[in-house]
Design a protein around this motif. Structure first.
Motif, PDB file in Angstrom:
ATOM      1  N   ALA A   1       2.074   7.770  -2.424  1.00 38.12           N
ATOM      2  CA  ALA A   1       1.439   7.442  -1.146  1.00 38.12           C
ATOM      3  C   ALA A   1       2.214   6.380  -0.368  1.00 38.12           C
ATOM      4  CB  ALA A   1      -0.002   6.975  -1.375  1.00 38.12           C
TER       5      ALA A   1
ATOM      6  N   SER B   1       5.999   4.647   3.975  1.00 37.04           N
ATOM      7  CA  SER B   1       6.152   3.284   4.480  1.00 37.04           C
ATOM      8  C   SER B   1       7.506   2.713   4.102  1.00 37.04           C
ATOM      9  CB  SER B   1       5.020   2.397   3.944  1.00 37.04           C
ATOM     10  OG  SER B   1       5.058   2.344   2.539  1.00 37.04           O
TER      11      SER B   1
ATOM     12  N   ARG C   1      -0.089  10.288   1.304  1.00 35.88           N
ATOM     13  CA  ARG C   1      -0.868  10.082   2.516  1.00 35.88           C
ATOM     14  C   ARG C   1      -1.018  11.412   3.238  1.00 35.88           C
ATOM     15  NH1 ARG C   1       2.131   5.335   5.447  1.00 35.88           N
ATOM     16  NH2 ARG C   1       1.973   6.890   7.086  1.00 35.88           N
ATOM     17  N   LYS C   2      -2.202  11.643   3.725  1.00 39.97           N
ATOM     18  CA  LYS C   2      -2.509  12.944   4.328  1.00 39.97           C
ATOM     19  C   LYS C   2      -1.612  13.254   5.519  1.00 39.97           C
ATOM     20  CE  LYS C   2      -6.507  15.740   5.651  1.00 39.97           C
ATOM     21  NZ  LYS C   2      -7.981  15.721   5.836  1.00 39.97           N
ATOM     22  N   ASP C   3      -1.169  12.218   6.224  1.00 38.03           N
ATOM     23  CA  ASP C   3      -0.423  12.465   7.458  1.00 38.03           C
ATOM     24  C   ASP C   3       1.017  12.906   7.225  1.00 38.03           C
ATOM     25  OD1 ASP C   3       0.480  10.040   6.562  1.00 38.03           O
ATOM     26  OD2 ASP C   3       0.077   8.924   8.405  1.00 38.03           O
TER      27      ASP C   3
ATOM     28  N   PHE D   1      -4.994  12.984  -1.587  1.00 35.92           N
ATOM     29  CA  PHE D   1      -4.691  12.059  -0.491  1.00 35.92           C
ATOM     30  C   PHE D   1      -5.318  10.687  -0.752  1.00 35.92           C
ATOM     31  CE2 PHE D   1      -5.025  16.288   1.786  1.00 35.92           C
ATOM     32  CZ  PHE D   1      -3.664  16.518   1.713  1.00 35.92           C
ATOM     33  N   GLN D   2      -4.474   9.656  -0.662  1.00 37.15           N
ATOM     34  CA  GLN D   2      -4.957   8.285  -0.764  1.00 37.15           C
ATOM     35  C   GLN D   2      -5.006   7.688   0.635  1.00 37.15           C
ATOM     36  OE1 GLN D   2      -2.536   5.420  -2.902  1.00 37.15           O
ATOM     37  NE2 GLN D   2      -4.181   3.904  -3.001  1.00 37.15           N
ATOM     38  N   GLU D   3      -6.207   7.374   1.087  1.00 38.64           N
ATOM     39  CA  GLU D   3      -6.385   6.749   2.393  1.00 38.64           C
ATOM     40  C   GLU D   3      -6.957   5.345   2.196  1.00 38.64           C
ATOM     41  OE1 GLU D   3      -5.153   8.257   4.899  1.00 38.64           O
ATOM     42  OE2 GLU D   3      -4.906  10.244   4.008  1.00 38.64           O
TER      43      GLU D   3
ATOM     44  N   LYS E   1      -2.569  -1.079   4.632  1.00 41.63           N
ATOM     45  CA  LYS E   1      -2.186  -0.326   3.439  1.00 41.63           C
ATOM     46  C   LYS E   1      -3.384  -0.107   2.526  1.00 41.63           C
ATOM     47  CE  LYS E   1       2.613  -1.967   3.284  1.00 41.63           C
ATOM     48  NZ  LYS E   1       3.651  -2.649   2.465  1.00 41.63           N
ATOM     49  N   PRO E   2      -3.402   1.027   1.797  1.00 33.26           N
ATOM     50  CA  PRO E   2      -4.454   1.252   0.797  1.00 33.26           C
ATOM     51  C   PRO E   2      -4.458   0.168  -0.275  1.00 33.26           C
ATOM     52  CG  PRO E   2      -3.292   3.295   1.284  1.00 33.26           C
ATOM     53  CD  PRO E   2      -2.507   2.178   1.923  1.00 33.26           C
TER      54      PRO E   2
END
Length: 300
Positions: free
Chosen positions: A11, A15, A54-56, A79-81, A97-98
């Motif tokens: 995830a 970044s 990440r879903k995006d 997905f980790q949001e 950030k998560p």
């Protein structure tokens, strides 16, 4: 027992790289570090991989990896949001950030119902580590018995700066009793030391350290869920706080009377902690290729 699954913590990749299309290639046919891990996992016996992302950037991820993995291993995505499992809590606006690796595992709730191994996406762990992880998951893991792949400290250092490592503390039965975080570890005058305030403490090169390669039963997901709310109650206002796997593992040992077997490996870990590490990673892989450990094209 159900077939073991490989879970890859990915995830945070966007970044670090800005875009998945900028993921660094190290292999002669453009392979990334993550591909060598999956290749080793397939050889060890894993039949399914779950990417926590990440879903995006799921579409980018699929475009890069699915053509290579199709027909070789089953692929799934979790997905980790930032707001996952945070119902009832108000997240500070400054937080982007998560909440870390244990929240990532919690996001697998309802998606994984068998034994699983967890690794970081951008670390190279070595074939032996996956073989030992699969064997443990296939024969020994249980709701009250987990495993941790343990690396020798000397096989995880960087020549380009200090590193932080979790020193694995064990009992006489070879079981983990805790993980002690050691900050700023580096080589100095032929020794390995870490900084403790103003003091330099020597560490033995064969000290076992954790590189976030764990072997869990599905009960660990439930434990992450039960521990997440107390974590949020205490840390929600700290925008840098992280809910981490080693901390939950520590709770499993000390409060739940669980056992975590230490699974030693002589494999050499490497990753890109510093940008100067990239040529070293390339060199290490080239040596493994020359020795015949991997083909020049993993997916040909």
């Amino acid at each position: 027992m159900k077939q073991p699954t490989l879970v890859i913590l990915a995830a945070g990749m966007a970044s670090r790289y800005g875009s998945l299309k900028q993921i660094q290639s190290f292999g002669p046919s453009g392979e990334t570090i993550i591909e060598y891990s999956i290749y080793d996992a397939i050889r060890a016996g894993f039949k399914k991989v779950v990417f926590i992302i990440r879903k995006d950037f799921v579409q980018e991820f699929k475009e890069i990896f699915e053509p290579k993995l199709k027909g070789r291993i089953e692929v799934d995505y979790v997905f980790q949001e930032l707001n996952a499992f945070t119902e009832g809590f108000e997240i500070p606006e400054e937080r982007t950030k998560p909440f870390g690796t244990a929240q990532a595992i919690l996001c697998c709730k309802g998606r994984i119902d068998g034994p699983f191994a967890v690794i970081n996406a951008d670390d190279f762990y070595g074939a032996e580590a996956f073989q030992k992880a699969y064997a443990f998951l296939d024969a020994k893991v249980a709701d009250n018995v987990y495993g941790s792949i343990a690396y020798k400290l000397k096989n995880t250092l960087s020549d380009n700066g200090s590193v932080s490592r979790g020193e694995i503390i064990t009992n006489n039965e070879g079981q983990m009793t805790g993980i002690e975080e050691r900050l700023k570890i580096y080589k100095k005058e032929g020794k390995v030391v870490y900084e403790d305030g103003d003091n330099l403490i020597e560490m033995q090169p064969d000290t076992f350290v954790s590189m976030n390669f764990f072997c869990f039963a599905p009960s660990f997901i439930s434990l992450c869920e039960s521990e997440f709310k107390p974590f949020l109650e205490k840390n929600i206002q700290d925008i840098k706080s992280e809910f981490l796997m080693p901390k939950v593992a520590d709770t499993f040992i000390k409060e739940k009377n669980g056992i975590i077997d230490v699974i030693p490996t002589d494999a050499k870990w490497f990753g890109v902690t510093y940008k100067e590490d990239a040529p070293v990673v390339k060199k290490e892989l080239d040596e493994l290729l020359t020795a015949g450990a991997y083909p020049n094209n993993l997916w040909a």
